[in-house]
Design a protein around this motif. Structure first.
Motif, PDB file in Angstrom:
ATOM      1  N   UNK A  24       0.391  -1.626   0.237  1.00 44.03           N
ATOM      2  CA  UNK A  24       0.269  -0.229   0.338  1.00 44.03           C
ATOM      3  C   UNK A  24       1.009   1.448   0.130  1.00 44.03           C
ATOM      4  N   UNK A  25       2.807   1.090   0.451  1.00 40.56           N
ATOM      5  CA  UNK A  25       3.292   1.912   0.413  1.00 40.56           C
ATOM      6  C   UNK A  25       4.190   1.766  -0.182  1.00 40.56           C
ATOM      7  N   UNK A  26       5.765   2.420  -0.556  1.00 41.17           N
ATOM      8  CA  UNK A  26       6.629   2.448  -1.510  1.00 41.17           C
ATOM      9  C   UNK A  26       7.156   3.392  -0.975  1.00 41.17           C
ATOM     10  N   UNK A  27       8.871   2.945  -0.417  1.00 41.19           N
ATOM     11  CA  UNK A  27       9.958   3.733  -0.575  1.00 41.19           C
ATOM     12  C   UNK A  27      10.906   3.554  -0.996  1.00 41.19           C
ATOM     13  N   UNK A  28      11.695   4.475  -2.162  1.00 43.20           N
ATOM     14  CA  UNK A  28      12.629   3.798  -3.338  1.00 43.20           C
ATOM     15  C   UNK A  28      13.756   4.450  -2.730  1.00 43.20           C
ATOM     16  N   UNK A  29      14.023   3.735  -2.800  1.00 43.47           N
ATOM     17  CA  UNK A  29      16.191   4.632  -2.160  1.00 43.47           C
ATOM     18  C   UNK A  29      16.941   4.323  -3.439  1.00 43.47           C
ATOM     19  N   UNK A  30      16.496   3.064  -4.255  1.00 46.02           N
ATOM     20  CA  UNK A  30      18.131   2.388  -4.942  1.00 46.02           C
ATOM     21  C   UNK A  30      17.728   3.246  -5.906  1.00 46.02           C
ATOM     22  N   UNK A  31      19.221   3.211  -6.581  1.00 49.33           N
ATOM     23  CA  UNK A  31      19.830   4.864  -7.254  1.00 49.33           C
ATOM     24  C   UNK A  31      20.960   4.077  -7.703  1.00 49.33           C
ATOM     25  N   UNK A  32      21.258   5.008  -8.600  1.00 40.45           N
ATOM     26  CA  UNK A  32      23.273   4.221  -9.062  1.00 40.45           C
ATOM     27  C   UNK A  32      24.268   5.762  -7.990  1.00 40.45           C
TER      28      UNK A  32
END
Length: 389
Positions: free
Chosen positions: A112-120
């Motif tokens: 129900x929620x997303x935390x997007x930390x992935x990055x090059x």
């Protein structure tokens, strides 16, 4: 460009992947909260990263179930072993390449929620910034947003880890007299970044990826979710001595370790002045996830920082709290440091007011960081013979 390189080295990114199965619960009306409720499944991308690792702990302690994306089964196994008490609240999806179309299609299901930390995180000059930095950052962010739009209408809130690099105007240098806030943007363009050095391009990748996210949600057809972005500067704080090794420290921790292991004989000049403790960054992500969205498309953008710092201040703290390190010549003597020149300021008050953050002091953060590194030295048998912990 030395300024940019230093800033980038100490701005922490994250890594990767996982799976899920729960339904969202409705929030009762009246309280200024998002539709996210405790015991919901939350997707956390890049879960093995320095910042993401602390976000994971904060989510689990807050009562959420967490589906983690990581890049390998080995990373998933390691995380499981660290949090056995939360076995029923953890799931994993392997995402090897965040820029690959459809990379998050399965991962977004059931949350129900997303935390997007992935990055090059690439600083070296690779010869093709578009391939190694810009496209992975921009497409990785758009990929997860498109996956949510297509495969999970139950997602109500997305939090993206951006960076102070997306706030900082590199062309202004130390910009004496200016105070950075969430209203500032790094003005660099895609074309400028495509052929710039790696450090400049990294900063651009953070800004361009965040702008792409905001443009995405401005489209009325984007889906049912609201967006918040977290913009931390240099992220310091204690390391997990069960998972970290001295030979593989994240960049911001290595930045502190060099001030206590004899690598620096003189206090280095500070080239990037804003900072924050990693535990506060983690809490900011959780609070932003839970916060009610702004009306009428107002950007929920948060500059997460308690203020500015200098390496001289850090060495003064180490000298005061760990005098044996200075006496042993492992920490530069702050009394011999150059004076800190005038520079910009930062204002993180929005995060205090809206996310109710209570930032840790520089002294608390540094003492905890140094103590964790001394413990790590002792574990690895690398403590100096004339240093007692």
């Amino acid at each position: 460009m030395e300024t940019v390189t230093k800033a980038v080295r100490d701005t922490v990114g994250a890594l990767t992947g996982s799976q899920t199965d729960s339904k969202p619960q409705q929030q009762s009306a009246g309280v200024a909260k998002s539709k996210i409720t405790k015991n919901d499944w939350i997707l956390l991308t890049g879960a093995s990263g320095f910042v993401a690792g602390h976000v994971l702990v904060a989510l689990l302690k807050a009562g959420y179930k967490v589906k983690c994306t990581v890049r390998s089964n080995e990373k998933a196994t390691k995380i499981r072993s660290l949090y056995r008490q939360y076995a029923s609240a953890l799931d994993f999806v392997i995402v090897k390449d965040i820029a690959e179309t459809g990379a998050f299609d399965e991962a977004v299901k059931g949350v129900t929620g997303v935390i997007h930390t992935a990055s090059p995180f690439v600083m070296e000059n690779t010869g093709d910034n578009r391939k190694t930095l810009l496209e992975p950052a921009i497409q990785g962010t758009l990929n997860i947003l498109n996956s949510i739009k297509t495969y999970n209408p139950d997602v109500s809130r997305v939090v993206v880890t951006s960076s102070f690099a997306s706030v900082l105007d590199l062309s202004k240098g130390d910009w004496v007299g200016h105070t950075y806030t969430e209203r500032d943007w790094n003005p660099v363009t895609y074309d400028e970044a495509a052929f710039a050095d790696g450090a400049f391009a990294y900063c651009a990748s953070k800004s361009l990826a965040e702008k792409a996210a905001w443009n995405f949600v401005k489209d009325p057809s984007h889906g049912n979710f609201s967006l918040a972005t977290i913009c931390p500067p240099m992220v310091y704080g204690p390391v997990d001595t069960e998972t970290m090794s001295l030979s593989a420290l994240n960049t911001s921790t290595a930045d502190i370790y060099r001030l206590m292991n004899g690598s620096e004989k003189k206090v280095p000049n500070t080239l990037f002045y804003a900072w924050v403790d990693v535990r506060d960054v983690a809490m900011a992500h959780v609070r932003a996830l839970e916060a009610a969205p702004k009306p009428n498309g107002v950007e929920d953008r948060f500059l997460t920082t308690p203020g500015v710092f200098s390496y001289k201040e850090i060495c003064e703290i180490i000298a005061r709290r760990f005098p044996h390190l200075v006496e042993a010549g492992l920490t530069p003597d702050p009394k011999e440091a150059d004076e800190v020149p005038p520079h910009y300021n930062v204002d993180g008050s929005k995060s205090v007011l809206e996310l109710q953050l209570a930032y840790k002091s520089l002294e608390t953060s540094m003492v905890d960081t140094v103590e964790s590194l001394l413990k790590l030295e002792k574990q690895e048998g690398k403590a100096q013979a004339n240093v007692t912990v």
